[in-house]
Design an enzyme around this catalytic site. Structure first.
Site, PDB file in Angstrom:
ATOM      1  N   SER A 199       0.850  -1.191   0.000  1.00  0.00           N
ATOM      2  CA  SER A 199       0.000   0.000   0.000  1.00  0.00           C
ATOM      3  C   SER A 199       0.891   1.248   0.000  1.00  0.00           C
ATOM      4  O   SER A 199       1.708   1.400  -0.899  1.00  0.00           O
ATOM      5  CB  SER A 199      -0.964  -0.041   1.185  1.00  0.00           C
ATOM      6  OG  SER A 199      -1.980   0.916   1.040  1.00  0.00           O
ATOM      7  N   GLU A 337      -9.089  -5.392  -4.836  1.00  0.00           N
ATOM      8  CA  GLU A 337      -8.385  -4.362  -4.080  1.00  0.00           C
ATOM      9  C   GLU A 337      -9.332  -3.428  -3.316  1.00  0.00           C
ATOM     10  O   GLU A 337      -9.125  -3.114  -2.147  1.00  0.00           O
ATOM     11  CB  GLU A 337      -7.527  -3.533  -5.050  1.00  0.00           C
ATOM     12  CG  GLU A 337      -6.386  -2.793  -4.408  1.00  0.00           C
ATOM     13  CD  GLU A 337      -5.179  -3.675  -4.156  1.00  0.00           C
ATOM     14  OE1 GLU A 337      -4.922  -3.987  -2.978  1.00  0.00           O
ATOM     15  OE2 GLU A 337      -4.498  -4.051  -5.113  1.00  0.00           O
ATOM     16  N   HIS A 424      -7.472  -5.614  -0.561  1.00  0.00           N
ATOM     17  CA  HIS A 424      -6.245  -4.904  -0.221  1.00  0.00           C
ATOM     18  C   HIS A 424      -5.618  -5.480   1.049  1.00  0.00           C
ATOM     19  O   HIS A 424      -6.297  -5.687   2.058  1.00  0.00           O
ATOM     20  CB  HIS A 424      -6.599  -3.432  -0.008  1.00  0.00           C
ATOM     21  CG  HIS A 424      -5.434  -2.508   0.070  1.00  0.00           C
ATOM     22  ND1 HIS A 424      -4.635  -2.222  -1.024  1.00  0.00           N
ATOM     23  CD2 HIS A 424      -4.936  -1.779   1.096  1.00  0.00           C
ATOM     24  CE1 HIS A 424      -3.716  -1.343  -0.659  1.00  0.00           C
ATOM     25  NE2 HIS A 424      -3.869  -1.067   0.612  1.00  0.00           N
TER      26      HIS A 424
END
Length: 517
Positions: A199, A337, A424
Site C-alpha cells: 500500500s 483491491e 487490499h
C-alpha cells in the site's frame, strides 16, 4: 548447527536480542533498535540525524514507540495498545537463530497506512516466521508519516530554524543506510538487500526507486499494491503547509480558502515548535478534510513531496523519463483491491474524479462502459489508484531493469463467502506467514487449512527467491510492453498475458490524454 549469539555489536553500540519461544522458536529478534536520533525538539520536521552512540549493551526486547497517530491504530492482538511518541525512529531485525556459513539475504519492510497511520509493532508485520521459514534476515522499519513525515514547511526555513521536506522518505533512506552499515553483524548480506512494502509502503518502494539519495542502498524491490501516483506536488504542498499552521493556531477554523495575512517564518517556527504533538496530529486530521473540500489535484495532503530536490520527479514520471534506479522489481495488485475501502475505510476518491479532465467523449464512454454496475465503481476507483499507475510504472521501469508483474487472486474461503475476496492487504497474511498466527489462524481453520499453507509457501518462495537471486522463479517471465506476462497468484498459480487488457488499454489512453492536457 551452532546458534547465533543474541549479542551483536553495531556501529552505534551493542544490542541484545531475544530468542523466540513457542511459535517463534528458532528465531532471534532485536526490537526497537534506533537508526536515527529522536526527532524531537529542534529536530521536529527535520531530516533524521545520526544516533548518539551508547555505552554498554542495549536490551532490544520490545518494539519502539509507534509514530503519532490515533490510538486505535496501534492495537495489538491481545487488546493492548502500543505507546506512541515522536521518538519513533527504530527498526526491528528478525533472523534464524542458527549461524550461517554465508551471509543471508536481507528483506527491509515499510508498512502501509496511506501515509497517515501504521507501525512496525503491528502483529501482521512480525518478521520472525518469514525469517525462519526461508532463511532470510527481515528488517521492519518505523518511519514518520502524517504531518510529522510529509508536511513540507521548507518555505519557512531560516538559518536559525530550518525545516526539511520529505522527512518520512528520508527516514526510510536512513534506515537503509543503517542496514548497509550494520546488517553484516546480524548475518545479513548488504549486497543483497530487498526493500519491500505494501500500500503506502509499496508506493514508498516506487518512490525510493525514484529518489537519488537511495541509489545503491538496495539491490531489489517489491512493491505490493502501491498507489504509484500518491505524491504531493510543490504548489499544493505550499498551500497545505499554510493551512496546517492556521489550523494549529485555530482548531475551530473552518476548512476553507480564506487567508488573513502572510505567515512569517519566525511565527511559523514558534507555532509548530511549541505545539503538543497530539495537537499537530489533530491539525493534520483537519487538513485531510480541507484537502478533500479544496479539490486539490493531489488527493491526500500527506505523501512524498515532489520538491524538485530530494524527490525530483513523481515515481511514474521518473519511470517515464528512465530515471528509476537500475534494480529488479516485483510489483502488482490484488483482484478485489477496493473491497476493503468500500466496507471498512472510505478513503478512495470518488470514481467520477478519475475522469475529470478527460475531454474525449469516446475515452470517457469506453471507461464507463467497462464498469457498468454499482460494485464496479469500487473496482474503477481501485483500478485507477492501484492497478493502472503501477502497470504504467512497470512498463517503463522494464525498459532497463527486470520487472515482474503479478495479480493476487487468492482468498480464504471465509473471505470469499463474505464477498471481500482478495482485497487490499490480504496477501500480507501469506507473505508474513500469519495464517498460522493467532490473528490469522481463524481464516485458515474456516475451511482453508490446506490452501493457506500452499499460498503461504508460494508467496514466501517467490519473494525470498527473488531476494536471494533477483529472479523470483524460472516459470515467471519478465513483464514488458511487448509481452505483458502477469503471474496470477492463486492456489494454484497461473500465467496470463495482459489480463483485463481492454481496461488497461483504455486507462492508458486516459493517462496519455491527461499528460497532453
Amino acid at each position: 548447527m551452532a546458534q547465533m549469539d543474541t549479542r551483536v555489536t553495531t556501529v552505534d553500540g551493542k544490542v541484545n536480542g531475544v530468542r523466540g519461544r513457542r511459535s517463534r522458536r528458532g528465531t532471534i529478534s532485536w526490537l526497537g533498535v534506533p537508526y536515527a536520533a529522536p526527532p524531537v525538539g529542534p529536530l521536529r520536521f527535520r531530516a533524521p540525524q545520526p544516533v548518539e552512540p551508547w555505552q554498554g549493551t542495549r536490551e532490544c526486547d520490545e518494539y519502539g514507540f509507534s509514530p503519532i497517530q490515533d490510538r486505535m491504530f496501534t492495537a495489538r492482538a491481545d487488546g493492548r495498545f502500543h505507546p506512541r511518541s515522536e521518538d519513533c525512529l527504530t527498526l526491528n531485525v528478525f533472523a534464524p537463530d542458527s549461524a550461517s556459513s554465508s551471509p543471508r539475504p536481507v528483506m527491509v519492510f515499510n508498512y502501509g497506512g496511506a501515509y497517515i497511520l501504521g507501525g512496525s509493532s503491528t502483529p501482521i508485520y512480525d518478521g520472525a516466521f518469514l525469517a525462519r521459514a526461508r532463511d532470510v534476515i527481515v528488517v521492519t522499519v518505523n518511519y514518520r508519516f502524517g504531518a510529522f513525515g510529509f508536511l513540507d514547511l521548507s518555505e519557512y526555513s531560516t538559518p536559525e530554524r530550518p525545516f526539511d521536506s520529505n522527512c518520512g522518505l528520508r527516514d526510510m533512506v536512513a534506515a537503509l543506510e543503517w542496514v548497509q552499515r550494520n546488517i553484516a553483524a546480524f548475518g545479513g548480506d548488504p549486497d543483497r538487500v530487498t526493500v519491500f512494502g505494501e500500500s503506502a509502503g509499496g508506493a514508498a518502494v516506487l518512490t525510493l526507486l525514484s529518489t537519488p539519495s537511495a541509489e545503491g542502498l538496495f539491490s531489489r524491490a517489491i512493491a505490493q499494491s502501491p498507489a504509484a501516483d500518491l505524491v504531493v506536488h510543490k504548489e499544493n504542498a505550499a498551500l497545505l503547509a499554510d493551512e496546517f499552521v492556521r489550523q494549529v493556531v485555530n482548531p475551530a477554523r473552518r476548512a476553507g480558502p480564506e487567508r488573513t495575512g502572510v505567515l512569517e517564518p519566525a511565527e511559523v517556527a514558534d507555532i509548530v515548535d511549541n505545539a503538543d504533538p497530539f495537537e499537530l496530529q489533530a491539525a493534520g486530521k483537519r487538513l485531510m478534510a480541507f484537502s478533500k473540500h479544496a479539490e486539490l489535484s493531489d488527493p491526500m495532503p500527506f505523501a512524498p513531496v515532489v520538491d524538485g530536490d530530494y524527490l525530483p520527479y513523481s515515481p511514474v514520471e521518473a519511470a517515464r523519463a528512465g530515471k528509476t534506479h537500475r534494480v529488479p522489481l516485483i510489483t502488482g495488485s490484488n483482484l478485489d483491491e477496493g473491497e476493503l475501502f468500500a466496507r471498512f475505510w472510505s478513503i478512495l476518491p470518488d470514481s467520477t474524479l478519475f475522469l475529470v479532465g478527460v475531454h474525449d467523449p469516446e475515452v470517457r464512454e469506453e471507461i464507463q462502459r467497462m464498469y457498468p454496475g454499482t460494485r464496479d465503481k469500487v473496482r474503477l476507483s481501485a483500478d485507477a489508484v492501484f492497478w493502472i499507475p503501477t502497470t504504467i510504472f512497470a512498463e517503463f521501469h522494464a525498459k532497463h531493469s527486470p520487472t515482474y508483474m503479478y495479480r493476487y487472486d487468492y482468498s480464504a474461503l471465509a473471505l470469499k463467502l463474505s464477498g471481500i475476496g482478495a482485497t487490499h492487504a490480504t496477501e500480507l497474511l501469506a507473505v508474513f506467514g500469519i495464517y498460522r498466527h493467532p490473528i490469522g489462524v481463524g481464516l485458515a481453520l474456516a475451511g482453508s487449512w490446506g490452501s493457506t499453507k500452499r499460498i503461504t509457501g508460494t508467496m514466501q518462495s517467490l519473494w525470498t527467491w527473488f531476494a536471494r537471486t533477483g529472479v523470483p522463479s524460472e516459470s515467471w517471465p519478465q513483464y514488458s510492453a511487448d509481452d505483458r506476462n502477469v503471474l496470477v497468484i492463486d492456489d494454484p498459480v497461473r500465467l496470463e498475458n495482459d489480463p483485463d487488457g481492454p481496461r488497461r488499454s483504455a486507462w492508458e489512453r486516459v493517462h496519455l490524454q491527461l499528460r497532453r492536457d
